[in-house]
Scaffold this motif. Structure first.
Motif, PDB file in Angstrom:
ATOM      1  N   THR A   1       0.811  -1.221   0.000  1.00  0.00           N
ATOM      2  CA  THR A   1       0.000   0.000   0.000  1.00  0.00           C
ATOM      3  C   THR A   1       0.841   1.266   0.000  1.00  0.00           C
ATOM      4  OG1 THR A   1      -0.190   0.093   2.432  1.00  0.00           O
ATOM      5  CG2 THR A   1      -1.862  -1.187   1.223  1.00  0.00           C
ATOM      6  N   LEU A   2       2.141   1.135   0.205  1.00  0.00           N
ATOM      7  CA  LEU A   2       3.020   2.306   0.184  1.00  0.00           C
ATOM      8  C   LEU A   2       3.254   2.758  -1.254  1.00  0.00           C
ATOM      9  CD1 LEU A   2       5.694   1.205   2.820  1.00  0.00           C
ATOM     10  CD2 LEU A   2       3.748   2.747   3.157  1.00  0.00           C
ATOM     11  N   PRO A   3       3.340   4.057  -1.475  1.00  0.00           N
ATOM     12  CA  PRO A   3       3.519   4.576  -2.843  1.00  0.00           C
ATOM     13  C   PRO A   3       4.735   3.984  -3.570  1.00  0.00           C
ATOM     14  CG  PRO A   3       3.066   6.373  -1.323  1.00  0.00           C
ATOM     15  CD  PRO A   3       3.226   5.135  -0.491  1.00  0.00           C
ATOM     16  N   GLU A   4       5.812   3.762  -2.852  1.00  0.00           N
ATOM     17  CA  GLU A   4       7.016   3.233  -3.506  1.00  0.00           C
ATOM     18  C   GLU A   4       6.865   1.767  -3.941  1.00  0.00           C
ATOM     19  OE1 GLU A   4       8.021   3.168   1.008  1.00  0.00           O
ATOM     20  OE2 GLU A   4       6.897   4.455  -0.350  1.00  0.00           O
ATOM     21  N   ASN A   5       5.801   1.117  -3.492  1.00  0.00           N
ATOM     22  CA  ASN A   5       5.554  -0.275  -3.871  1.00  0.00           C
ATOM     23  C   ASN A   5       4.350  -0.411  -4.795  1.00  0.00           C
ATOM     24  OD1 ASN A   5       7.706  -1.181  -2.261  1.00  0.00           O
ATOM     25  ND2 ASN A   5       6.419  -1.166  -0.448  1.00  0.00           N
ATOM     26  N   SER A   6       4.045   0.632  -5.534  1.00  0.00           N
ATOM     27  CA  SER A   6       2.854   0.627  -6.391  1.00  0.00           C
ATOM     28  C   SER A   6       2.896  -0.468  -7.461  1.00  0.00           C
ATOM     29  CB  SER A   6       2.631   1.995  -7.026  1.00  0.00           C
ATOM     30  OG  SER A   6       3.707   2.331  -7.871  1.00  0.00           O
ATOM     31  N   ALA A   7       4.075  -0.816  -7.937  1.00  0.00           N
ATOM     32  CA  ALA A   7       4.178  -1.883  -8.938  1.00  0.00           C
ATOM     33  C   ALA A   7       3.714  -3.213  -8.343  1.00  0.00           C
ATOM     34  CB  ALA A   7       5.601  -2.001  -9.459  1.00  0.00           C
ATOM     35  N   TRP A   8       4.115  -3.483  -7.098  1.00  0.00           N
ATOM     36  CA  TRP A   8       3.660  -4.699  -6.411  1.00  0.00           C
ATOM     37  C   TRP A   8       2.157  -4.644  -6.177  1.00  0.00           C
ATOM     38  CZ3 TRP A   8       6.737  -8.574  -6.686  1.00  0.00           C
ATOM     39  CH2 TRP A   8       8.122  -8.406  -6.602  1.00  0.00           C
ATOM     40  N   ASN A   9       1.652  -3.473  -5.813  1.00  0.00           N
ATOM     41  CA  ASN A   9       0.221  -3.308  -5.575  1.00  0.00           C
ATOM     42  C   ASN A   9      -0.569  -3.584  -6.854  1.00  0.00           C
ATOM     43  OD1 ASN A   9      -2.078  -2.676  -3.994  1.00  0.00           O
ATOM     44  ND2 ASN A   9      -2.092  -0.616  -4.822  1.00  0.00           N
ATOM     45  N   ASP A  10      -0.101  -3.031  -7.961  1.00  0.00           N
ATOM     46  CA  ASP A  10      -0.782  -3.256  -9.247  1.00  0.00           C
ATOM     47  C   ASP A  10      -0.814  -4.737  -9.608  1.00  0.00           C
ATOM     48  OD1 ASP A  10      -1.082  -0.520  -9.408  1.00  0.00           O
ATOM     49  OD2 ASP A  10       0.545  -0.237 -10.859  1.00  0.00           O
ATOM     50  N   LYS A  11       0.260  -5.429  -9.295  1.00  0.00           N
ATOM     51  CA  LYS A  11       0.379  -6.836  -9.678  1.00  0.00           C
ATOM     52  C   LYS A  11      -0.369  -7.777  -8.731  1.00  0.00           C
ATOM     53  CE  LYS A  11       3.858 -10.072 -11.264  1.00  0.00           C
ATOM     54  NZ  LYS A  11       5.232 -10.243 -11.667  1.00  0.00           N
ATOM     55  N   TYR A  12      -0.358  -7.461  -7.420  1.00  0.00           N
ATOM     56  CA  TYR A  12      -0.827  -8.435  -6.436  1.00  0.00           C
ATOM     57  C   TYR A  12      -1.940  -7.965  -5.508  1.00  0.00           C
ATOM     58  CZ  TYR A  12       3.355 -11.164  -7.598  1.00  0.00           C
ATOM     59  OH  TYR A  12       4.314 -11.895  -8.238  1.00  0.00           O
TER      60      TYR A  12
END
Length: 75
Positions: A28-39
């Motif tokens: 949920t952190l902005p710097e992990n948006s790629a992970w959020n989009d994927k999972y």
């Protein structure tokens, strides 16, 4: 937050904690948006040594097998 499935997974992995380093990623952190989009609909997700391993629940036989293979490679 909260993440009952994540908490359950950490409990299941507890006996193995001396054999690997658990790195938690808050998607949920902005710097992990790629992970959020994927999972975002598939948490928890597990990678071992940088490679996707499993999602939703810990598959102990699969985890033990992959961990054992990694340990044998590093001997």
């Amino acid at each position: 937050k909260p993440c009952p499935l994540c908490d359950e997974a950490k409990e299941v992995l507890e006996p193995y904690k001396r054999r690997f380093i658990l790195q938690e990623v808050d998607i949920t952190l902005p710097e992990n948006s790629a992970w959020n989009d994927k999972y975002k609909y598939d948490i928890p997700v597990f990678h071992l040594n940088g490679k996707f391993l499993m999602k939703h629940r810990v598959d102990i036989p699969k985890f033990e097998d992959r961990l054992r293979k990694l340990e044998l490679q590093s001997e």
